[in-house]
Scaffold this active site. Structure first.
Site, mmCIF file in Angstrom:
data_model
loop_
_atom_site.group_PDB
_atom_site.id
_atom_site.type_symbol
_atom_site.label_atom_id
_atom_site.label_comp_id
_atom_site.label_asym_id
_atom_site.label_seq_id
_atom_site.Cartn_x
_atom_site.Cartn_y
_atom_site.Cartn_z
ATOM 1 N N ASP A 81 3.621 1.225 -4.717
ATOM 2 C CA ASP A 81 2.710 1.922 -5.771
ATOM 3 C C ASP A 81 2.340 1.156 -6.947
ATOM 4 O O ASP A 81 3.241 0.729 -7.607
ATOM 5 C CB ASP A 81 3.440 3.371 -6.089
ATOM 6 C CG ASP A 81 2.547 4.224 -6.999
ATOM 7 O OD1 ASP A 81 1.503 3.509 -7.597
ATOM 8 O OD2 ASP A 81 3.190 5.284 -7.364
ATOM 9 N N VAL A 82 1.099 0.869 -7.124
ATOM 10 C CA VAL A 82 0.738 -0.207 -8.193
ATOM 11 C C VAL A 82 1.063 0.442 -9.629
ATOM 12 O O VAL A 82 0.953 -0.340 -10.757
ATOM 13 C CB VAL A 82 -0.835 -0.551 -8.142
ATOM 14 C CG1 VAL A 82 -0.974 -1.009 -6.858
ATOM 15 C CG2 VAL A 82 -1.646 0.659 -8.209
ATOM 16 N N TYR A 108 -13.692 6.132 -13.673
ATOM 17 C CA TYR A 108 -14.079 4.871 -12.689
ATOM 18 C C TYR A 108 -14.893 3.737 -13.340
ATOM 19 O O TYR A 108 -14.316 2.671 -13.295
ATOM 20 C CB TYR A 108 -14.417 5.634 -11.404
ATOM 21 C CG TYR A 108 -14.823 4.544 -10.377
ATOM 22 C CD1 TYR A 108 -13.592 4.140 -9.363
ATOM 23 C CD2 TYR A 108 -15.886 3.749 -9.967
ATOM 24 C CE1 TYR A 108 -13.716 3.016 -8.592
ATOM 25 C CE2 TYR A 108 -16.060 3.025 -8.975
ATOM 26 C CZ TYR A 108 -14.843 2.652 -8.054
ATOM 27 O OH TYR A 108 -15.120 1.740 -7.218
ATOM 28 N N LYS A 146 -13.308 0.082 -14.347
ATOM 29 C CA LYS A 146 -13.508 -1.163 -13.624
ATOM 30 C C LYS A 146 -14.386 -2.116 -14.618
ATOM 31 O O LYS A 146 -14.571 -3.216 -14.373
ATOM 32 C CB LYS A 146 -14.928 -0.577 -12.538
ATOM 33 C CG LYS A 146 -14.370 0.056 -11.379
ATOM 34 C CD LYS A 146 -13.158 -0.818 -10.566
ATOM 35 C CE LYS A 146 -12.785 -0.147 -9.124
ATOM 36 N NZ LYS A 146 -11.776 -0.924 -8.534
ATOM 37 N N THR A 201 -16.367 2.176 4.063
ATOM 38 C CA THR A 201 -14.873 1.911 4.268
ATOM 39 C C THR A 201 -14.252 3.258 4.400
ATOM 40 O O THR A 201 -14.867 4.452 4.239
ATOM 41 C CB THR A 201 -14.141 1.380 3.168
ATOM 42 O OG1 THR A 201 -14.142 2.412 2.126
ATOM 43 C CG2 THR A 201 -14.716 0.070 2.666
ATOM 44 N N SER A 222 -16.386 -3.265 -9.411
ATOM 45 C CA SER A 222 -17.243 -2.544 -8.686
ATOM 46 C C SER A 222 -18.712 -2.792 -9.791
ATOM 47 O O SER A 222 -18.276 -2.933 -10.714
ATOM 48 C CB SER A 222 -17.094 -0.999 -8.899
ATOM 49 O OG SER A 222 -18.049 -0.200 -8.672
ATOM 50 N N ASP A 225 0.899 -1.252 0.003
ATOM 51 C CA ASP A 225 0.037 -0.016 -0.061
ATOM 52 C C ASP A 225 0.909 1.113 -0.111
ATOM 53 O O ASP A 225 2.075 1.145 0.456
ATOM 54 C CB ASP A 225 -0.837 -0.048 1.341
ATOM 55 C CG ASP A 225 -2.270 0.749 1.308
ATOM 56 O OD1 ASP A 225 -1.843 2.170 0.947
ATOM 57 O OD2 ASP A 225 -3.161 0.250 1.074
ATOM 58 N N PHE A 273 -20.080 -0.266 0.175
ATOM 59 C CA PHE A 273 -19.347 -0.910 1.472
ATOM 60 C C PHE A 273 -19.008 0.414 2.324
ATOM 61 O O PHE A 273 -18.193 1.083 1.385
ATOM 62 C CB PHE A 273 -18.509 -1.739 1.215
ATOM 63 C CG PHE A 273 -19.014 -3.310 0.808
ATOM 64 C CD1 PHE A 273 -19.553 -3.541 -0.520
ATOM 65 C CD2 PHE A 273 -18.784 -4.402 1.473
ATOM 66 C CE1 PHE A 273 -19.884 -4.552 -0.747
ATOM 67 C CE2 PHE A 273 -19.046 -5.558 1.213
ATOM 68 C CZ PHE A 273 -19.706 -5.763 0.024
HETATM 69 N N1 LIG Z 1 -16.120 0.812 -0.731
HETATM 70 C C1 LIG Z 1 -16.985 0.567 -1.689
HETATM 71 O O1 LIG Z 1 -18.209 0.817 -1.674
HETATM 72 C C2 LIG Z 1 -16.394 -0.002 -3.116
HETATM 73 C C3 LIG Z 1 -17.532 -0.452 -3.950
HETATM 74 C C4 LIG Z 1 -16.955 -0.840 -5.266
HETATM 75 C C5 LIG Z 1 -15.587 -1.025 -5.361
HETATM 76 N N2 LIG Z 1 -14.558 -0.625 -4.529
HETATM 77 C C6 LIG Z 1 -13.278 -0.816 -4.844
HETATM 78 O O2 LIG Z 1 -12.694 -1.517 -3.670
HETATM 79 C C7 LIG Z 1 -11.169 -1.121 -3.812
HETATM 80 C C8 LIG Z 1 -10.861 -0.601 -2.189
HETATM 81 O O3 LIG Z 1 -11.758 0.149 -1.981
HETATM 82 P P1 LIG Z 1 -11.806 0.626 -0.308
HETATM 83 O O4 LIG Z 1 -13.288 1.100 -0.075
HETATM 84 O O5 LIG Z 1 -11.033 -0.635 0.531
HETATM 85 O O6 LIG Z 1 -10.701 1.974 -0.447
HETATM 86 P P2 LIG Z 1 -10.057 2.480 1.001
HETATM 87 O O7 LIG Z 1 -9.871 4.057 0.397
HETATM 88 O O8 LIG Z 1 -10.491 2.239 2.122
HETATM 89 O O9 LIG Z 1 -8.650 1.689 0.482
HETATM 90 C C9 LIG Z 1 -7.788 1.896 -0.648
HETATM 91 C C10 LIG Z 1 -6.238 1.897 -0.297
HETATM 92 O O10 LIG Z 1 -5.539 1.813 -1.551
HETATM 93 C C11 LIG Z 1 -4.350 2.614 -1.158
HETATM 94 N N3 LIG Z 1 -3.840 2.944 -2.793
HETATM 95 C C12 LIG Z 1 -4.142 3.905 -3.346
HETATM 96 N N4 LIG Z 1 -3.383 4.300 -4.284
HETATM 97 C C13 LIG Z 1 -2.664 3.127 -4.285
HETATM 98 C C14 LIG Z 1 -1.678 2.831 -5.009
HETATM 99 N N5 LIG Z 1 -1.137 3.532 -6.228
HETATM 100 N N6 LIG Z 1 -0.945 1.813 -4.790
HETATM 101 C C15 LIG Z 1 -1.041 0.983 -3.799
HETATM 102 N N7 LIG Z 1 -2.093 1.396 -2.909
HETATM 103 C C16 LIG Z 1 -2.923 2.500 -3.255
HETATM 104 C C17 LIG Z 1 -4.829 3.521 -0.163
HETATM 105 O O11 LIG Z 1 -3.447 4.152 0.412
HETATM 106 C C18 LIG Z 1 -5.739 2.791 0.598
HETATM 107 O O12 LIG Z 1 -5.113 2.229 1.810
HETATM 108 C C19 LIG Z 1 -11.289 0.265 -4.784
HETATM 109 O O13 LIG Z 1 -10.560 -0.325 -6.025
HETATM 110 C C20 LIG Z 1 -12.625 0.464 -5.043
HETATM 111 O O14 LIG Z 1 -12.951 0.960 -5.976
HETATM 112 C C21 LIG Z 1 -15.147 -0.085 -3.204
#
Ligand SMILES: NC(=O)c1ccc[n+]([C@@H]2O[C@H](COP(=O)([O-])OP(=O)(O)OC[C@H]3O[C@@H](n4cnc5c(N)ncnc54)[C@H](O)[C@@H]3O)[C@@H](O)[C@H]2O)c1
Length: 255
Positions: free
Chosen positions: A59-60, A162, A166, A197, A149, A36, A195
């Protein structure tokens, strides 16, 4: 697949879904690399979980950074599980704004770079590392789980970047599973609804009040652990391959 004695890589492992998944995979016996950008949260989670978890600043969008995280994971034990669940920015802007200006392609491309190309980078490199694992029963070497998503199916107003990224993650799934079939690496994708978060920059109470009532059943946002339980099940169930599982309480994004 039995996760004990293997390692796992979780991109975004310090985030909402990522931390819940890290905890589940550790409980199932894997050594987990929390890959992360967020150093403070990543280190705090690794400290809490002890020997079973290692934070690697990652960093991805960088080949070198992803290579290093994978090498560290594979050095702990055979890398058999990769969960790609990092976040990133997404626009909250329509393609053409009220002034008649187009949303810049450069910003669109940056979102695609993180969510789609970043997913491809981690998936392909993790799968390459998994080919060096000893095969388990049925020639299985590992599994890569990406995160889309429901916006990747239905779209989302004001989120062209986005939704497109996705949708790309969804489209990658079956091709990747077929490409990697000879190596014994499975590929699955999870498409969550809403969700709670840290991505929602508000209290859980406010988020539930805003988003919960729109979900048919259960009438609430999802909990990150519900995502994590599905990710663990996918990792352990060898017959799940090449498809996308929605986890959304029957929610469909409508205009
Ligand atoms: N929470 C929701 O409702 C939801 C719904 C659909 C999809 N998603 C997807 O789930 C995934 C995670 O979402 P979340 O809600 O846990 O978000 P979050 O913000 O809680 O966590 C995301 C994490 O990714 C890290 N990050 C950001 N850029 C990065 C990079 N370049 N390299 C490595 N790490 C990086 C951040 O530091 C953070 O810790 C995302 O792809 C999001 O699109 C979330």
């Amino acid at each position: 697949m039995d996760l004990s004695g293997s390692s796992a890589l979780v991109t975004g492992g310090a985030g909402g879904f990522g931390a819940a998944t890290t905890r589940r995979l550790v409980a199932a016996g894997a050594k987990v690399v929390i890959a992360d950008l967020a150093e403070d949260k990543g280190k705090a989670l690794a400290d809490e979980l002890g020997d079973a978890a290692t934070f690697v600043p990652t960093d991805v969008t960088s080949d070198d950074s992803v290579d290093e995280a994978i090498a560290i994971a594979a050095g702990l034990a055979p890398l058999r599980t990769t969960v790609i669940v990092h976040g990133g920015p997404a626009a909250a802007r329509r393609m053409v704004n009220r002034k008649g200006e187009a949303y810049p392609a450069e910003v669109f491309a940056r979102t695609v770079d993180i969510f789609l190309t970043g997913t491809y980078r981690v998936m392909s490199k993790a799968a390459a590392a998994m080919t060096r694992n000893e095969p388990l029963e049925d020639n299985q070497r590992g599994v890569v789980i990406s995160t889309a998503s429901i916006a990747g199916f239905e779209g989302q107003v004001g989120q062209s970047d986005y939704s497109a990224a996705k949708g790309g993650v969804i489209g990658l799934t079956l091709t990747a599973a077929r490409d990697l079939a000879p190596t014994g690496v499975r590929v699955m994708c999870i498409a969550p609804g809403t969700f709670f978060t840290p991505a929602y920059k508000m209290s859980e109470e406010d988020a539930q009040a805003k988003w919960g009532p729109g979900v048919p059943n259960p009438k609430r946002m999802g909990h990150a652990d519900e995502y994590a339980r599905l990710a663990q099940h996918i990792a352990e169930n060898d017959y799940l391959n090449g498809t996308v599982i929605r986890i959304d309480g029957a929610l469909r994004f409508n205009i």
